[in-house]
Design a protein around this motif. Structure first.
Motif, PDB file in Angstrom:
ATOM      1  N   TYR A 283      18.183   8.181 -38.321  1.00 49.71           N
ATOM      2  CA  TYR A 283      17.596   9.107 -39.299  1.00 49.71           C
ATOM      3  C   TYR A 283      16.194   9.551 -38.894  1.00 49.71           C
ATOM      4  CZ  TYR A 283      21.455   7.579 -42.224  1.00 49.71           C
ATOM      5  OH  TYR A 283      22.707   7.301 -42.700  1.00 49.71           O
ATOM      6  N   ARG A 284      15.831   9.336 -37.647  1.00 47.98           N
ATOM      7  CA  ARG A 284      14.497   9.715 -37.191  1.00 47.98           C
ATOM      8  C   ARG A 284      14.584  10.125 -35.731  1.00 47.98           C
ATOM      9  NH1 ARG A 284      10.735   4.507 -36.558  1.00 47.98           N
ATOM     10  NH2 ARG A 284       9.614   5.963 -35.209  1.00 47.98           N
ATOM     11  N   PRO A 285      13.639  10.943 -35.251  1.00 49.07           N
ATOM     12  CA  PRO A 285      13.586  11.240 -33.823  1.00 49.07           C
ATOM     13  C   PRO A 285      13.334   9.950 -33.041  1.00 49.07           C
ATOM     14  CG  PRO A 285      12.229  12.775 -35.062  1.00 49.07           C
ATOM     15  CD  PRO A 285      12.611  11.691 -36.013  1.00 49.07           C
ATOM     16  N   GLU A 286      13.961   9.845 -31.887  1.00 51.29           N
ATOM     17  CA  GLU A 286      13.856   8.636 -31.072  1.00 51.29           C
ATOM     18  C   GLU A 286      13.028   8.915 -29.821  1.00 51.29           C
ATOM     19  OE1 GLU A 286      16.918   6.144 -28.326  1.00 51.29           O
ATOM     20  OE2 GLU A 286      17.548   6.486 -30.406  1.00 51.29           O
ATOM     21  N   ALA A 287      11.975   8.156 -29.640  1.00 52.18           N
ATOM     22  CA  ALA A 287      11.137   8.321 -28.457  1.00 52.18           C
ATOM     23  C   ALA A 287      11.932   7.988 -27.195  1.00 52.18           C
ATOM     24  CB  ALA A 287       9.910   7.411 -28.549  1.00 52.18           C
ATOM     25  N   SER A 288      11.657   8.704 -26.140  1.00 52.61           N
ATOM     26  CA  SER A 288      12.271   8.421 -24.839  1.00 52.61           C
ATOM     27  C   SER A 288      11.547   7.256 -24.172  1.00 52.61           C
ATOM     28  CB  SER A 288      12.200   9.648 -23.932  1.00 52.61           C
ATOM     29  OG  SER A 288      12.878  10.741 -24.506  1.00 52.61           O
ATOM     30  N   ILE A 289      12.263   6.528 -23.333  1.00 54.10           N
ATOM     31  CA  ILE A 289      11.690   5.446 -22.539  1.00 54.10           C
ATOM     32  C   ILE A 289      11.906   5.797 -21.077  1.00 54.10           C
ATOM     33  CG2 ILE A 289      11.764   2.982 -21.988  1.00 54.10           C
ATOM     34  CD1 ILE A 289      12.975   2.521 -24.780  1.00 54.10           C
ATOM     35  N   VAL A 290      10.819   6.010 -20.339  1.00 51.65           N
ATOM     36  CA  VAL A 290      10.921   6.440 -18.941  1.00 51.65           C
ATOM     37  C   VAL A 290      10.069   5.537 -18.062  1.00 51.65           C
ATOM     38  CG1 VAL A 290      11.338   8.837 -19.612  1.00 51.65           C
ATOM     39  CG2 VAL A 290       9.004   8.081 -19.107  1.00 51.65           C
ATOM     40  N   ARG A 291      10.379   5.566 -16.801  1.00 53.26           N
ATOM     41  CA  ARG A 291       9.608   4.794 -15.824  1.00 53.26           C
ATOM     42  C   ARG A 291       8.365   5.574 -15.401  1.00 53.26           C
ATOM     43  NH1 ARG A 291      11.599   3.046  -9.759  1.00 53.26           N
ATOM     44  NH2 ARG A 291       9.785   1.757  -9.238  1.00 53.26           N
ATOM     45  N   ALA A 292       7.300   4.867 -15.152  1.00 59.43           N
ATOM     46  CA  ALA A 292       6.067   5.494 -14.689  1.00 59.43           C
ATOM     47  C   ALA A 292       6.286   6.184 -13.350  1.00 59.43           C
ATOM     48  CB  ALA A 292       4.961   4.445 -14.549  1.00 59.43           C
ATOM     49  N   SER A 293       5.777   7.410 -13.219  1.00 55.53           N
ATOM     50  CA  SER A 293       5.917   8.156 -11.968  1.00 55.53           C
ATOM     51  C   SER A 293       5.219   7.461 -10.811  1.00 55.53           C
ATOM     52  CB  SER A 293       5.341   9.567 -12.124  1.00 55.53           C
ATOM     53  OG  SER A 293       6.053  10.306 -13.070  1.00 55.53           O
ATOM     54  N   PHE A 294       4.078   6.857 -11.110  1.00 60.90           N
ATOM     55  CA  PHE A 294       3.283   6.240 -10.057  1.00 60.90           C
ATOM     56  C   PHE A 294       3.658   4.789  -9.818  1.00 60.90           C
ATOM     57  CE2 PHE A 294       0.549   9.805 -11.337  1.00 60.90           C
ATOM     58  CZ  PHE A 294       0.277  10.353 -10.095  1.00 60.90           C
ATOM     59  N   GLY A 295       4.665   4.299 -10.542  1.00 58.96           N
ATOM     60  CA  GLY A 295       5.123   2.935 -10.320  1.00 58.96           C
ATOM     61  C   GLY A 295       3.995   1.936 -10.429  1.00 58.96           C
ATOM     62  N   ASN A 296       3.972   1.003  -9.490  1.00 60.83           N
ATOM     63  CA  ASN A 296       2.979  -0.062  -9.523  1.00 60.83           C
ATOM     64  C   ASN A 296       1.590   0.414  -9.125  1.00 60.83           C
ATOM     65  OD1 ASN A 296       2.536  -2.758 -10.183  1.00 60.83           O
ATOM     66  ND2 ASN A 296       2.716  -3.447  -8.067  1.00 60.83           N
ATOM     67  N   GLU A 297       1.477   1.683  -8.675  1.00 60.89           N
ATOM     68  CA  GLU A 297       0.164   2.209  -8.278  1.00 60.89           C
ATOM     69  C   GLU A 297      -0.492   3.019  -9.392  1.00 60.89           C
ATOM     70  OE1 GLU A 297       0.841   4.213  -4.491  1.00 60.89           O
ATOM     71  OE2 GLU A 297       0.024   2.436  -3.492  1.00 60.89           O
ATOM     72  N   ALA A 298       0.130   3.089 -10.566  1.00 63.01           N
ATOM     73  CA  ALA A 298      -0.434   3.897 -11.652  1.00 63.01           C
ATOM     74  C   ALA A 298      -1.837   3.434 -12.013  1.00 63.01           C
ATOM     75  CB  ALA A 298       0.472   3.837 -12.876  1.00 63.01           C
ATOM     76  N   GLY A 299      -2.075   2.136 -12.021  1.00 61.57           N
ATOM     77  CA  GLY A 299      -3.389   1.624 -12.410  1.00 61.57           C
ATOM     78  C   GLY A 299      -4.495   2.080 -11.482  1.00 61.57           C
ATOM     79  N   LEU A 300      -4.269   1.977 -10.178  1.00 56.31           N
ATOM     80  CA  LEU A 300      -5.345   2.373  -9.262  1.00 56.31           C
ATOM     81  C   LEU A 300      -5.510   3.886  -9.219  1.00 56.31           C
ATOM     82  CD1 LEU A 300      -4.437   3.468  -6.155  1.00 56.31           C
ATOM     83  CD2 LEU A 300      -3.605   1.134  -6.000  1.00 56.31           C
ATOM     84  N   VAL A 301      -4.408   4.641  -9.358  1.00 59.55           N
ATOM     85  CA  VAL A 301      -4.527   6.104  -9.387  1.00 59.55           C
ATOM     86  C   VAL A 301      -5.287   6.542 -10.641  1.00 59.55           C
ATOM     87  CG1 VAL A 301      -3.249   8.274  -9.579  1.00 59.55           C
ATOM     88  CG2 VAL A 301      -2.468   6.503  -7.991  1.00 59.55           C
ATOM     89  N   GLY A 302      -4.945   5.945 -11.793  1.00 61.02           N
ATOM     90  CA  GLY A 302      -5.640   6.303 -13.028  1.00 61.02           C
ATOM     91  C   GLY A 302      -7.106   5.930 -13.002  1.00 61.02           C
ATOM     92  N   ALA A 303      -7.420   4.779 -12.418  1.00 59.93           N
ATOM     93  CA  ALA A 303      -8.824   4.377 -12.299  1.00 59.93           C
ATOM     94  C   ALA A 303      -9.592   5.373 -11.442  1.00 59.93           C
ATOM     95  CB  ALA A 303      -8.912   2.970 -11.705  1.00 59.93           C
ATOM     96  N   ALA A 304      -8.948   5.856 -10.375  1.00 57.22           N
ATOM     97  CA  ALA A 304      -9.597   6.854  -9.520  1.00 57.22           C
ATOM     98  C   ALA A 304      -9.817   8.167 -10.264  1.00 57.22           C
ATOM     99  CB  ALA A 304      -8.752   7.079  -8.262  1.00 57.22           C
ATOM    100  N   ILE A 305      -8.835   8.582 -11.071  1.00 54.92           N
ATOM    101  CA  ILE A 305      -8.993   9.818 -11.843  1.00 54.92           C
ATOM    102  C   ILE A 305     -10.147   9.673 -12.835  1.00 54.92           C
ATOM    103  CG2 ILE A 305      -7.897  11.343 -13.528  1.00 54.92           C
ATOM    104  CD1 ILE A 305      -5.201  10.633 -12.205  1.00 54.92           C
ATOM    105  N   LEU A 306     -10.221   8.544 -13.525  1.00 56.74           N
ATOM    106  CA  LEU A 306     -11.323   8.311 -14.462  1.00 56.74           C
ATOM    107  C   LEU A 306     -12.672   8.339 -13.741  1.00 56.74           C
ATOM    108  CD1 LEU A 306      -9.718   5.471 -16.597  1.00 56.74           C
ATOM    109  CD2 LEU A 306     -10.361   7.731 -17.450  1.00 56.74           C
ATOM    110  N   ALA A 307     -12.727   7.742 -12.544  1.00 53.12           N
ATOM    111  CA  ALA A 307     -13.978   7.736 -11.776  1.00 53.12           C
ATOM    112  C   ALA A 307     -14.345   9.137 -11.325  1.00 53.12           C
ATOM    113  CB  ALA A 307     -13.841   6.800 -10.572  1.00 53.12           C
ATOM    114  N   ARG A 308     -13.347   9.899 -10.884  1.00 53.74           N
ATOM    115  CA  ARG A 308     -13.602  11.273 -10.436  1.00 53.74           C
ATOM    116  C   ARG A 308     -14.134  12.124 -11.592  1.00 53.74           C
ATOM    117  NH1 ARG A 308     -11.868  13.928  -6.158  1.00 53.74           N
ATOM    118  NH2 ARG A 308     -10.268  12.376  -5.706  1.00 53.74           N
TER     119      ARG A 308
END
Length: 316
Positions: A283-308
């Motif tokens: 009775y409600r919209p259901e959120a999708s569950i997907v895998r991160a595009s950057f896999g195990n490197e998402a953390g370091l890529v995101g940290a670099a984007i924040l620093a940039r």
């Protein structure tokens, strides 16, 4: 930089989010002083600076980072307790340093350039040594009043359950993380059951040598015991995500971290358990569950984007 309970990973990241070079070291044992981790971070950055002109350093830390982005208040898997990490690294490196929670950094990578691009209300979880979490609301990271929002891994899902390194019992990360996968796999291997034969053969009969990546490799190769272990972790993951959907109602869940390398062997059971536990299902919209595009490197890529982004902002 992505600083976890077992590894210090770094990458030189360009404007498009491509990792041009990588360096990695083991995280010093948490019984050692915080300076040991700081020394390791500095050494890894210096290694990369020998070949690349580095403009700024982003650090995604597996711990509670204060609202000023300056201090690691507490890290369950590391020796940091009220550690002024940002300013110490600035002094040692002579560069702009941005500090944030590692899951926040991973979420930002996915929001800016990955699986959550164009989605303004997103919840991300990273499955590694523990479970990290981050929430993007209206296109902005939600850090909470004191900077410690998103610690979903320490929701108690099993009162009186397994002891967690945070000090409580029954935390979600004790059932749906890399550590949980390894604990259960080693326990199965110690039974010397015939169903664990491929697992034991892969480690020459020594259960203590079982690792999460090994379980994933065996599962992907068709070992039913390894697949069942991932199914169990995925089921716990889906139940937890259903609870988070009840609390936050995101449009999308993004799952990253090393355990997500199992792909649908993990996410398939997670989606099934999510649907079964979702409040108001049907009775409600259901959120999708997907895998991160950057896999195990998402953390370091995101940290670099924040620093940039911080460095460009400082430059006007």
């Amino acid at each position: 930089m992505d600083i976890g309970g077992t590894k210090v990973a770094a990458g030189v990241v360009d404007r498009a989010g491509r990792v041009r070079a990588r360096a990695r070291s083991e995280t010093p044992d948490r019984s050692k002083s915080p300076k040991a981790v700081e020394d390791t971070i500095t050494a890894v950055v210096d290694e990369l600076r020998r070949s690349y002109e580095v403009a700024a350093v982003g650090v995604g830390a597996a711990g509670f980072v204060d609202e000023a982005g300056a201090t690691v208040l507490f890290a369950p898997h590391l020796a940091w307790r009220g550690e002024p990490l940002r300013d110490r690294l600035r002094e040692r490196l002579g560069l702009t340093v941005v500090l944030d929670n590692d899951a926040n950094a991973a979420a930002w990578a996915e929001y800016r350039l990955g699986s959550a691009r164009g989605r303004r209300d997103v919840l991300c979880v990273t499955l590694g040594t523990g479970i990290g979490g981050a929430l993007i609301v209206g296109g902005a990271l939600y850090r909470g009043r004191y900077g410690t929002a998103g610690e979903f891994g320490h929701m108690v899902v099993m009162p009186g359950g397994h002891r967690c390194e945070c000090g409580n019992r029954g935390c979600w990360e004790q059932y749906a993380s890399g550590n949980a996968l390894v604990r259960e796999a080693r326990e199965l291997a110690r039974t010397d059951s015939p169903v664990a034969r491929q697992l034991l053969d892969a480690v020459a009969g020594d259960p203590d040598q079982v690792t999460g990546p090994l379980v994933t490799r065996l599962a992907l190769a068709g070992d039913p015991a390894a697949a069942e272990l991932l199914d169990d972790v995925g089921t716990w993951l889906g139940r937890g995500l259903a609870n988070l959907a009840a609390a936050f109602d995101p449009a999308l869940f993004v799952v990253g971290g090393g355990v997500s390398d199992a792909g649908d062997l993990l996410l398939g059971p997670a989606r099934l358990a999510f649907r079964r536990a979702l409040t108001g299902r049907g009775y409600r919209p259901e959120a999708s569950i997907v895998r991160a595009s950057f896999g195990n490197e998402a953390g370091l890529v995101g940290a670099a984007i924040l620093a940039r982004e911080a460095a460009l902002g400082a430059a006007g």
